[in-house]
Design an enzyme around this catalytic site. Structure first.
Site, mmCIF file in Angstrom:
data_model
loop_
_atom_site.group_PDB
_atom_site.id
_atom_site.type_symbol
_atom_site.label_atom_id
_atom_site.label_comp_id
_atom_site.label_asym_id
_atom_site.label_seq_id
_atom_site.Cartn_x
_atom_site.Cartn_y
_atom_site.Cartn_z
ATOM 1 C CB SER A 217 24.405 23.426 18.812
ATOM 2 O OG SER A 217 22.935 24.771 18.550
ATOM 3 C CD GLU A 347 26.009 30.393 15.024
ATOM 4 O OE1 GLU A 347 25.359 29.664 14.439
ATOM 5 O OE2 GLU A 347 27.563 30.576 15.744
ATOM 6 C CG HIS A 443 23.965 26.447 13.942
ATOM 7 N ND1 HIS A 443 24.899 27.385 15.395
ATOM 8 C CD2 HIS A 443 22.847 25.943 14.770
ATOM 9 C CE1 HIS A 443 24.502 26.294 15.703
ATOM 10 N NE2 HIS A 443 23.668 25.585 16.325
#
Length: 542
Positions: A217, A347, A443
């Site tokens: 990330s 995600e 995610h």
């Protein structure tokens, strides 16, 4: 600083020799002598300063080298986290670890590293093991290397590598545009940590010539930036970027966001180093949090980034970060760095769940997302044509995932190949069992799989109270692939490099983990002509 029998230090910065500490291991680095711990066959050293605390005259400045000490410094506890925005309860870090309680160290000693080394390497500086340096995520405004989910013990032990994690400045302190201060101070901290690794890691049995940088990330966004920063050149030879975020700011956008943050501090306050230095870090965190909370209403002013709820990103300032990573990689600036880059299939679904939107997104929200993030004119029709069976919620998820993580990651690999380098691409499609499977391959699912730690952070939400045999097996494959890459043992036959024609991708599905053509072909074609670059300031200043 924490020592076993005394916390006193002299004015010269010496540390009293530790006696009576629990069994550990000692070694010397450039700044002084350290005492660590042995845990499950791994030598662990926590809370080692790699730069001076960025406070007082050093606030908002580029990092300065750490000051040395006399005697033995106890390295048993993590350094304190940098000032930061609190995350939702499901994501909040618990810094309690095995009864140790809060992190140790001086309250302002934010810039520290932690090292895990196989015990024999910790006792043998000549071991020259591969080194893996982790940069945590958290939207450039949260996170800490003290998160138990980032404990590098299992990765180090099973992969026979030295693992390093680090803290870096976040939020206003690290990424806000401040007049009179260098841009991207958080990235400069990361460079300083990598310089510390270069100069000191041999003492832990690591090879400074075989350093792999990896992050997820915002950590992956940092990795992408470091790939193209001249100051980081030569400090690592391999990189792994897990879910690269697309937003990088132009100076104009960054300055306008900082102006809004400064305004929250009081009438007439400007984002200058002189004025902001008069406010304690927690005041700046609070001001940034207020702005983050109302960004959604400022889309005309800041564009699609207003929908991310993070007012921070690396700034393409032309100096610290000369160009956006995709542009610079395509020109070959990092062609000699081996790269792994990839993303998760679903995600955005994590953010939908944490915001209470999961299962509640309708046509109006889908249309707004397609309008804000779509890569071409008429994106709504294009996405609906490409995904005729998708309902409004799936369309919303697809375009948000594509804009924020999936396509930036794929395009980073494509840029590396265009520039004459090599990249391997993966997609995680394994469905998280937590929440009845509603989260999919969302995610951050790759975090517990990468480190093999399933009891902290988001892991229980994603994986469940106890990891299944399938989760453990997939995690073992993650760790084996990552450490084989760092050790130069990953062959093209096992995982072929990405190329524009065949587009080989490793699909991590929990079963066969096949290598196949990139699975998200519809999205790839929709975004084929899009160029990721620094986001401009689209509207007039309010």
């Amino acid at each position: 600083m924490t020592v076993a029998d005394s916390d006193s230090t002299s004015d010269s910065g010496s540390v009293e020799t530790v006696t009576g500490a629990d069994p550990g291991t000692e070694l010397s680095i450039a700044a002084g002598r350290l005492r660590g711990r042995r845990e499950d066959g791994v030598a662990v050293f926590r809370g080692i300063p790699y730069a001076q605390p960025p406070v007082g005259d050093l606030r908002f400045a580029a990092p300065s080298p750490a000051v040395g000490w006399e005697g033995v410094r106890d390295a048993g506890e993590y350094g304190p986290p940098c000032p930061q925005t609190a995350l939702p309860d499901q994501m909040r870090v618990s810094r309690e670890r095995d009864g140790e309680g809060d992190a140790g160290g001086d309250a302002d000693e934010w810039l520290t590293v932690n090292v895990w080394s196989p015990a024999q390497a910790g006792e043998d500086p000549g071991a020259r093991l591969p080194v893996m340096v982790w940069i945590h995520g958290g939207a450039y405004m949260a996170g800490t290397a003290g998160d138990p989910g980032y404990d590098g013990g299992r990765l180090a032990r099973e992969g026979n590598v030295v693992v390093v994690t680090l803290n870096y400045r976040l939020g206003v302190e690290g990424f806000a545009w401040i007049e009179g201060a260098p841009a991207n101070r958080g990235l400069l901290d990361q460079v300083a940590a990598l310089e510390w690794v270069r100069d000191n890691i041999a003492a832990f049995g690591g090879d400074p010539g075989r350093v792999t940088l990896f992050g997820e990330s915002a950590g992956a966004g940092s990795v992408a930036a470091l790939l193209v920063m001249e100051r980081a050149a030569g400090l690592f030879t391999r990189a792994i970027a897990q879910s690269v975020p697309g937003p990088y700011f132009s100076p104009e956008l960054a300055e306008d966001i900082s102006t809004a943050i400064a305004a929250e501090l009081g009438p007439g306050i400007r984002p200058t180093a002189t004025e902001l230095a008069g406010f304690a870090p927690d005041r700046l965190v609070a001001a940034g949090t207020v702005v983050a909370g109302k960004m959604l209403g400022w889309e005309e002013r800041w564009g699609g980034v207003a929908r991310t709820a993070s007012p921070y990103s690396p700034v393409v300032d032309g100096e610290v970060l000369p160009r956006a990573p995709w542009e610079a990689l395509a020109d070959g600036v990092a062609r000699d760095v081996e790269l792994i880059v990839g993303h998760n299939q679903n995600e955005y679904r994590l953010f939908a769940a944490l915001s209470g939107q999961l299962g509640r997104i309708g046509e109006e929200q889908a249309l707004a997302a397609l309008s804000a993030f779509g890569p071409v004119a008429g994106s709504e029709a294009a996405y609906r044509a490409a995904h005729p069976d998708a309902d409004a919620e799936l369309l919303h998820e697809l375009v948000f995932s594509d804009w924020l993580f999936r396509m930036p990651s794929l395009h980073l690999a494509q840029a590396q190949v265009t520039g004459g380098g090599r990249a391997r691409v993966y997609e995680l499609t394994w469905q998280a069992p937590g929440m009845g499977g509603a989260l999919g391959a969302c995610h951050a699912l790759d975090l517990p799989l990468t480190f093999g730690n399933f009891t902290s952070g988001l892991a229980p939400l994603l994986i469940g109270a106890e990891p299944s045999a399938e989760a453990e097996a997939l995690s073992a494959r993650f760790r084996a692939a990552w450490t084989a890459f760092a050790s130069d043992r990953l062959t093209d036959a096992q995982w072929p490099p990405y190329d524009p024609e065949e587009r080989h991708v490793l699909v991590l599905d929990g079963e066969k983990n096949p290598v196949t053509a990139y699975p998200e072909e519809d999205s790839r074609l929709l975004w084929e002509s899009h160029r990721f670059t620094a986001l401009p300031l689209p509207g007039e200043r309010a």
